[in-house]
Design a protein around this motif. Structure first.
Motif, PDB file in Angstrom:
ATOM      1  N   SER A  84       1.650   6.071  18.002  1.00 36.65           N
ATOM      2  CA  SER A  84       0.388   6.461  17.494  1.00 36.65           C
ATOM      3  C   SER A  84       0.591   7.950  17.017  1.00 36.65           C
ATOM      4  CB  SER A  84      -0.787   7.011  18.744  1.00 36.65           C
ATOM      5  OG  SER A  84      -1.037   5.741  19.169  1.00 36.65           O
ATOM      6  N   GLU A  85       1.431   9.155  17.697  1.00 35.36           N
ATOM      7  CA  GLU A  85       1.652  10.118  17.099  1.00 35.36           C
ATOM      8  C   GLU A  85       2.228  10.005  15.400  1.00 35.36           C
ATOM      9  OE1 GLU A  85       1.606  12.243  21.418  1.00 35.36           O
ATOM     10  OE2 GLU A  85       3.696  11.726  20.200  1.00 35.36           O
ATOM     11  N   LEU A  86       3.195   8.937  15.524  1.00 36.94           N
ATOM     12  CA  LEU A  86       4.090   8.803  14.194  1.00 36.94           C
ATOM     13  C   LEU A  86       2.925   8.177  13.116  1.00 36.94           C
ATOM     14  CD1 LEU A  86       6.439   8.270  12.825  1.00 36.94           C
ATOM     15  CD2 LEU A  86       6.662   5.703  13.638  1.00 36.94           C
ATOM     16  N   VAL A  87       2.060   7.463  13.314  1.00 39.63           N
ATOM     17  CA  VAL A  87       0.895   6.975  12.426  1.00 39.63           C
ATOM     18  C   VAL A  87       0.254   8.266  11.923  1.00 39.63           C
ATOM     19  CG1 VAL A  87      -1.292   5.644  12.385  1.00 39.63           C
ATOM     20  CG2 VAL A  87       0.747   4.519  13.357  1.00 39.63           C
ATOM     21  N   ASP A  88      -0.169   9.080  12.830  1.00 35.39           N
ATOM     22  CA  ASP A  88      -0.959  10.400  12.728  1.00 35.39           C
ATOM     23  C   ASP A  88      -0.165  11.213  11.598  1.00 35.39           C
ATOM     24  OD1 ASP A  88      -3.198   9.440  14.284  1.00 35.39           O
ATOM     25  OD2 ASP A  88      -2.448  10.919  16.146  1.00 35.39           O
ATOM     26  N   PHE A  89       1.124  11.365  11.923  1.00 37.00           N
ATOM     27  CA  PHE A  89       1.800  11.977  11.116  1.00 37.00           C
ATOM     28  C   PHE A  89       2.212  11.327   9.692  1.00 37.00           C
ATOM     29  CE2 PHE A  89       6.438  12.027   9.311  1.00 37.00           C
ATOM     30  CZ  PHE A  89       6.663  13.498   8.811  1.00 37.00           C
ATOM     31  N   LEU A  90       2.324  10.035   9.637  1.00 33.39           N
ATOM     32  CA  LEU A  90       2.532   9.236   8.185  1.00 33.39           C
ATOM     33  C   LEU A  90       1.147   9.414   7.516  1.00 33.39           C
ATOM     34  CD1 LEU A  90       4.309   6.008   9.605  1.00 33.39           C
ATOM     35  CD2 LEU A  90       5.315   8.115   8.263  1.00 33.39           C
ATOM     36  N   ARG A  91      -0.032   9.292   8.205  1.00 30.83           N
ATOM     37  CA  ARG A  91      -1.214   9.286   7.481  1.00 30.83           C
ATOM     38  C   ARG A  91      -1.422  10.499   6.363  1.00 30.83           C
ATOM     39  NH1 ARG A  91      -4.823   7.592  12.490  1.00 30.83           N
ATOM     40  NH2 ARG A  91      -5.418   5.481  11.810  1.00 30.83           N
ATOM     41  N   GLN A  92      -0.831  11.529   6.935  1.00 30.72           N
ATOM     42  CA  GLN A  92      -0.876  12.690   6.096  1.00 30.72           C
ATOM     43  C   GLN A  92       0.079  12.874   5.056  1.00 30.72           C
ATOM     44  OE1 GLN A  92      -0.008  15.918   9.113  1.00 30.72           O
ATOM     45  NE2 GLN A  92      -1.577  15.134  10.455  1.00 30.72           N
ATOM     46  N   ARG A  93       0.800  11.877   4.788  1.00 21.53           N
ATOM     47  CA  ARG A  93       1.982  11.693   3.718  1.00 21.53           C
ATOM     48  C   ARG A  93       1.617  11.209   2.326  1.00 21.53           C
ATOM     49  NH1 ARG A  93       7.193  12.445   4.671  1.00 21.53           N
ATOM     50  NH2 ARG A  93       7.800  10.787   3.239  1.00 21.53           N
ATOM     51  N   GLY A  94       0.240  10.909   2.221  1.00 22.34           N
ATOM     52  CA  GLY A  94      -0.298  10.476   1.043  1.00 22.34           C
ATOM     53  C   GLY A  94      -1.328   9.366   1.040  1.00 22.34           C
ATOM     54  N   PRO A  95      -2.278   9.097   0.006  1.00 22.60           N
ATOM     55  CA  PRO A  95      -3.248   7.930  -0.002  1.00 22.60           C
ATOM     56  C   PRO A  95      -2.737   6.594   0.248  1.00 22.60           C
ATOM     57  CG  PRO A  95      -2.757   9.064  -2.147  1.00 22.60           C
ATOM     58  CD  PRO A  95      -2.150   9.763  -1.291  1.00 22.60           C
TER      59      PRO A  95
ATOM     60  N   LYS B  66       0.646  -1.334  -0.004  1.00 23.12           N
ATOM     61  CA  LYS B  66      -0.046   0.119  -0.054  1.00 23.12           C
ATOM     62  C   LYS B  66       0.707   1.146  -0.248  1.00 23.12           C
ATOM     63  CE  LYS B  66      -4.056  -2.025   2.312  1.00 23.12           C
ATOM     64  NZ  LYS B  66      -5.126  -2.224   1.519  1.00 23.12           N
ATOM     65  N   ILE B  67       1.914   1.307   0.735  1.00 22.18           N
ATOM     66  CA  ILE B  67       2.680   2.386   0.789  1.00 22.18           C
ATOM     67  C   ILE B  67       3.716   2.536  -0.334  1.00 22.18           C
ATOM     68  CG2 ILE B  67       4.564   3.480   2.122  1.00 22.18           C
ATOM     69  CD1 ILE B  67       2.987   2.518   4.793  1.00 22.18           C
ATOM     70  N   GLY B  68       4.070   1.407  -0.941  1.00 19.31           N
ATOM     71  CA  GLY B  68       4.732   1.141  -2.236  1.00 19.31           C
ATOM     72  C   GLY B  68       6.293   1.387  -1.791  1.00 19.31           C
ATOM     73  N   MET B  69       6.741   1.165  -0.693  1.00 20.84           N
ATOM     74  CA  MET B  69       8.294   0.880  -0.623  1.00 20.84           C
ATOM     75  C   MET B  69       8.536   0.152   0.649  1.00 20.84           C
ATOM     76  SD  MET B  69       9.185   4.894   0.499  1.00 20.84           S
ATOM     77  CE  MET B  69       7.994   5.681   0.718  1.00 20.84           C
ATOM     78  N   PRO B  70       9.679  -0.545   0.734  1.00 23.53           N
ATOM     79  CA  PRO B  70       9.936  -1.467   1.897  1.00 23.53           C
ATOM     80  C   PRO B  70      10.320  -0.892   3.141  1.00 23.53           C
ATOM     81  CG  PRO B  70      11.746  -1.712   0.223  1.00 23.53           C
ATOM     82  CD  PRO B  70      10.640  -0.710  -0.525  1.00 23.53           C
TER      83      PRO B  70
ATOM     84  N   ARG C 139      -5.566   2.971   7.748  1.00 26.11           N
ATOM     85  CA  ARG C 139      -6.978   2.973   7.897  1.00 26.11           C
ATOM     86  C   ARG C 139      -7.259   2.140   9.216  1.00 26.11           C
ATOM     87  NH1 ARG C 139      -9.304   2.862   2.641  1.00 26.11           N
ATOM     88  NH2 ARG C 139      -8.355   4.880   2.356  1.00 26.11           N
ATOM     89  N   ASP C 140      -6.944   1.090   9.279  1.00 22.74           N
ATOM     90  CA  ASP C 140      -7.564   0.207  10.414  1.00 22.74           C
ATOM     91  C   ASP C 140      -6.495  -0.322  11.360  1.00 22.74           C
ATOM     92  OD1 ASP C 140      -8.892  -1.540  12.314  1.00 22.74           O
ATOM     93  OD2 ASP C 140      -9.249  -2.961  10.642  1.00 22.74           O
TER      94      ASP C 140
END
Lengths: 83, 147
Positions: free
Chosen positions: A30-41, A12-16, A48-49
């Motif tokens: 959790s804060e890292l996940v929130d930051f990463l979510r903003q990096r693209g679809p 999904k992210i397109g890189m290893p 997402r889950d």
């Protein structure tokens, strides 16, 4: 910070893996996940889950409340299916 | 004495068993498990993804735990990665002990933990496409009996 992605998270992210310097406000997974979510679809789709995801910090199974810092290795992956 | 290998190449269970038997004169029992790629449901191939480094350290941690619980003389674990076809070997767990009960139990313990904790992921290929295998709740239930 070194980030690693496995199985469908990688697809999904397109890189290893990638090296990132998250903002100073990122102190937990959790804060890292929130930051990463903003990096693209791709990231949004991968994170997402969170119930479908597992995380390891410095190669140890961890929770989403675990602390992370700039020199840590953080890996995201689905529940393991080896053996 | 223990050995952990994560490799693409096939392994020879007979050779692993012979090496388990080299643990010394007090060895009285060797129990092993060999997992194969099951070709049911139209499966054409299976590709194993893994987290190099963490695989080995997770398995090593569970070998230490197994040795704490049972008097083991030797442990050998081999897990293959990459693309495998039906009938091919995937995994080998072998333990040597003085008595059979410890060998049987430790072998099952290590296999249950390997399935639920070691970072490997299976991608199944069928004529209809590829799918990541989902974790089974039965595997989580199997590991709970050791807690």
């Amino acid at each position: 910070m070194k980030l690693l992605y496995f199985a469908w998270v990688r697809q999904k992210i397109g890189m290893p893996e990638e090296e990132l310097a998250p903002p100073e406000s990122v102190n937990t997974v959790s804060e890292l996940v929130d930051f990463l979510r903003q990096r693209g679809p791709g990231y949004e789709a991968a994170f997402r889950d969170l119930k479908a995801l597992r995380v390891a910090v410095n190669q140890h199974h961890s929770g989403f409340d675990a602390a992370v810092g700039p020199h840590d290795e953080v890996a995201f992956f689905p529940p393991v299916t080896g053996g | 004495m223990s050995e952990i290998r994560v490799q693409q190449a096939d392994f020879d269970p007979g050779e692993e068993i012979a090496k388990l038997g080299d643990a010394g004169g007090s060895t009285g029992a060797i129990a092993t498990f060999t997992g194969l790629v099951r070709g049911d449901g139209g499966l054409t191939a299976m590709t194993l993804d893994h987290y190099s480094g963490m695989c080995e350290s997770e398995i090593a941690a569970h070998i230490i735990e197994a040795k704490r619980r049972w008097p083991l003389l030797a442990v050998r674990i081999v897990h293959r990665v990459g693309r495998l076809t039906p009938g091919e070997r995937i995994v080998f767990v072998g333990v040597a002990s003085s008595h059979r009960q410890a060998a049987f139990e430790a072998c099952e313990f290590l296999m249950d933990y390997l399935k639920t904790r070691a970072p490997f992921w299976k991608l199944e290929e069928r004529a209809s496409g590829s799918n990541w295998v989902e974790a089974r709740s039965e595997d989580d239930a199997s590991v709970k009996r050791w807690q």
